[in-house]
Design a protein around this motif. Structure first.
Motif, PDB file in Angstrom:
ATOM      1  N   GLU A 143       0.820  -1.210   0.000  1.00 14.75           N
ATOM      2  CA  GLU A 143       0.000   0.000   0.000  1.00 14.75           C
ATOM      3  C   GLU A 143       0.858   1.265   0.000  1.00 14.75           C
ATOM      4  O   GLU A 143       2.082   1.205   0.055  1.00 14.75           O
ATOM      5  CB  GLU A 143      -0.958  -0.030   1.195  1.00 14.75           C
ATOM      6  N   ARG A 159      -0.386  -8.483   2.589  1.00 14.87           N
ATOM      7  CA  ARG A 159      -0.713  -7.060   2.436  1.00 14.87           C
ATOM      8  C   ARG A 159       0.161  -6.270   3.399  1.00 14.87           C
ATOM      9  O   ARG A 159       0.172  -6.549   4.593  1.00 14.87           O
ATOM     10  CB  ARG A 159      -2.190  -6.799   2.714  1.00 14.87           C
ATOM     11  N   GLY A 161       0.490  -2.731   4.922  1.00  8.40           N
ATOM     12  CA  GLY A 161      -0.383  -1.586   5.117  1.00  8.40           C
ATOM     13  C   GLY A 161       0.291  -0.247   4.875  1.00  8.40           C
ATOM     14  O   GLY A 161       1.519  -0.110   4.930  1.00  8.40           O
ATOM     15  N   ALA A 164       3.725   1.545   6.345  1.00  7.00           N
ATOM     16  CA  ALA A 164       4.539   0.562   7.077  1.00  7.00           C
ATOM     17  C   ALA A 164       5.996   0.681   6.653  1.00  7.00           C
ATOM     18  O   ALA A 164       6.314   1.193   5.580  1.00  7.00           O
ATOM     19  CB  ALA A 164       4.020  -0.849   6.820  1.00  7.00           C
ATOM     20  N   ASP A 174       3.809 -12.616   6.473  1.00 11.08           N
ATOM     21  CA  ASP A 174       2.471 -12.352   6.991  1.00 11.08           C
ATOM     22  C   ASP A 174       2.130 -10.889   6.743  1.00 11.08           C
ATOM     23  O   ASP A 174       3.016 -10.059   6.538  1.00 11.08           O
ATOM     24  CB  ASP A 174       2.413 -12.633   8.500  1.00 11.08           C
ATOM     25  N   ASP A 175       0.836 -10.567   6.825  1.00  8.21           N
ATOM     26  CA  ASP A 175       0.399  -9.180   6.644  1.00  8.21           C
ATOM     27  C   ASP A 175       1.100  -8.255   7.636  1.00  8.21           C
ATOM     28  O   ASP A 175       1.401  -8.650   8.767  1.00  8.21           O
ATOM     29  CB  ASP A 175      -1.108  -9.065   6.836  1.00  8.21           C
ATOM     30  N   VAL A 176       1.333  -7.003   7.190  1.00  5.46           N
ATOM     31  CA  VAL A 176       1.926  -5.979   8.040  1.00  5.46           C
ATOM     32  C   VAL A 176       0.893  -4.860   8.189  1.00  5.46           C
ATOM     33  O   VAL A 176       0.470  -4.278   7.187  1.00  5.46           O
ATOM     34  CB  VAL A 176       3.225  -5.415   7.415  1.00  5.46           C
ATOM     35  N   PRO A 177       0.463  -4.547   9.413  1.00  2.85           N
ATOM     36  CA  PRO A 177      -0.529  -3.490   9.598  1.00  2.85           C
ATOM     37  C   PRO A 177       0.005  -2.118   9.176  1.00  2.85           C
ATOM     38  O   PRO A 177       1.215  -1.885   9.159  1.00  2.85           O
ATOM     39  CB  PRO A 177      -0.803  -3.517  11.112  1.00  2.85           C
ATOM     40  N   ALA A 178      -0.902  -1.225   8.878  1.00  6.40           N
ATOM     41  CA  ALA A 178      -0.530   0.140   8.492  1.00  6.40           C
ATOM     42  C   ALA A 178       0.283   0.807   9.591  1.00  6.40           C
ATOM     43  O   ALA A 178      -0.006   0.651  10.782  1.00  6.40           O
ATOM     44  CB  ALA A 178      -1.788   0.953   8.203  1.00  6.40           C
ATOM     45  N   VAL A 180       3.195   0.265  10.838  1.00  4.88           N
ATOM     46  CA  VAL A 180       4.027  -0.551  11.728  1.00  4.88           C
ATOM     47  C   VAL A 180       5.386  -0.794  11.082  1.00  4.88           C
ATOM     48  O   VAL A 180       5.496  -0.934   9.864  1.00  4.88           O
ATOM     49  CB  VAL A 180       3.316  -1.895  12.025  1.00  4.88           C
ATOM     50  N   ALA A 189       6.786  -7.134  14.311  1.00  6.72           N
ATOM     51  CA  ALA A 189       6.663  -5.702  14.632  1.00  6.72           C
ATOM     52  C   ALA A 189       7.655  -5.312  15.710  1.00  6.72           C
ATOM     53  O   ALA A 189       7.901  -6.073  16.651  1.00  6.72           O
ATOM     54  CB  ALA A 189       5.245  -5.384  15.076  1.00  6.72           C
ATOM     55  N   ARG A 194       5.754   2.752  16.025  1.00  6.83           N
ATOM     56  CA  ARG A 194       4.709   3.135  15.073  1.00  6.83           C
ATOM     57  C   ARG A 194       5.142   4.373  14.306  1.00  6.83           C
ATOM     58  O   ARG A 194       5.720   5.284  14.843  1.00  6.83           O
ATOM     59  CB  ARG A 194       3.396   3.398  15.780  1.00  6.83           C
TER      60      ARG A 194
END
Length: 196
Positions: A143, A159, A161, A164, A174-178, A180, A189, A194
């Motif tokens: 993203e 995905r 985020g 990130a 694995d997915d990485v949150p926005a 992070v 993480a 953040r």
């Protein structure tokens, strides 16, 4: 894959001129150079200049040309553009990859393959691989405004985020949150890191 899949995918590629100008602006800005262009002639001069001084920008422009030629159904020349990008900058961006305008490739030595989508504002450092897991054609979605550090690997249908940060040599499976920051292999993480 069906002809319909390829037709739909190629329709998602940005227009050549729009993508080249956006890529040139972000490349110039990251290089600390003038990133606002005054006229069509200035755009042309800056595109040529950046292609001359940055092998990664030249390879990115060749990828854009390849995608446009494929969308037009032109034979042979897309393969020539792809081979030139690999020979000149060691940049290999596969056919099913969709890269939005305004992505910065710091240097060469990157591989991106599979059904990967990269949004605007992404920064990709050298020796990055964005690839596939065995038996799965779907790749990552990266993203907006993500930073991918030197030597990082993003593998499979994950995905990453918005905003990130992927640390150098991290292996993302694995997915990485926005927002992070992730580091390590496999990537995890970083507590308290953040991104605003």
């Amino acid at each position: 894959m069906s002809e319909e899949f390829w037709r739909a995918l190629r329709a998602r590629h940005p227009h050549l001129r729009e993508a080249l100008v956006a890529d040139a602006k972000i490349t110039a800005a990251y290089r600390g150079e003038r990133s606002e262009f005054r006229s069509r002639l200035d755009v042309a001069v800056q595109l040529i200049r950046l292609a001359w001084v940055s092998d990664a920008f030249l390879a990115q422009a060749l990828y854009r040309l390849k995608a446009r030629l494929q969308a037009l159904g032109v034979p042979v020349f897309p393969r020539v553009a792809h081979r030139l990008a690999m020979a000149l900058a060691q940049v290999s961006i596969g056919d099913p990859v969709v890269v939005e305008p305004g992505v910065y490739i710091v240097n060469g030595q990157i591989v991106i393959d599979g059904a990967v989508e990269i949004h605007s504002g992404v920064t990709i450092a050298p020796w990055v691989t964005i690839g596939l897991r065995g038996g799965d054609f779907r790749g990552a979605t990266i993203e907006r405004d993500v930073s991918i550090g030197t030597g990082a690997k993003v593998i499979g249908d994950v995905r990453v985020g918005e905003g990130a940060r992927i640390g150098a040599n991290a292996v993302v499976v694995d997915d990485v949150p926005a927002g992070v920051t992730v580091v390590g292999a496999p990537a995890r993480a970083v507590t308290g890191a953040r991104v605003p």
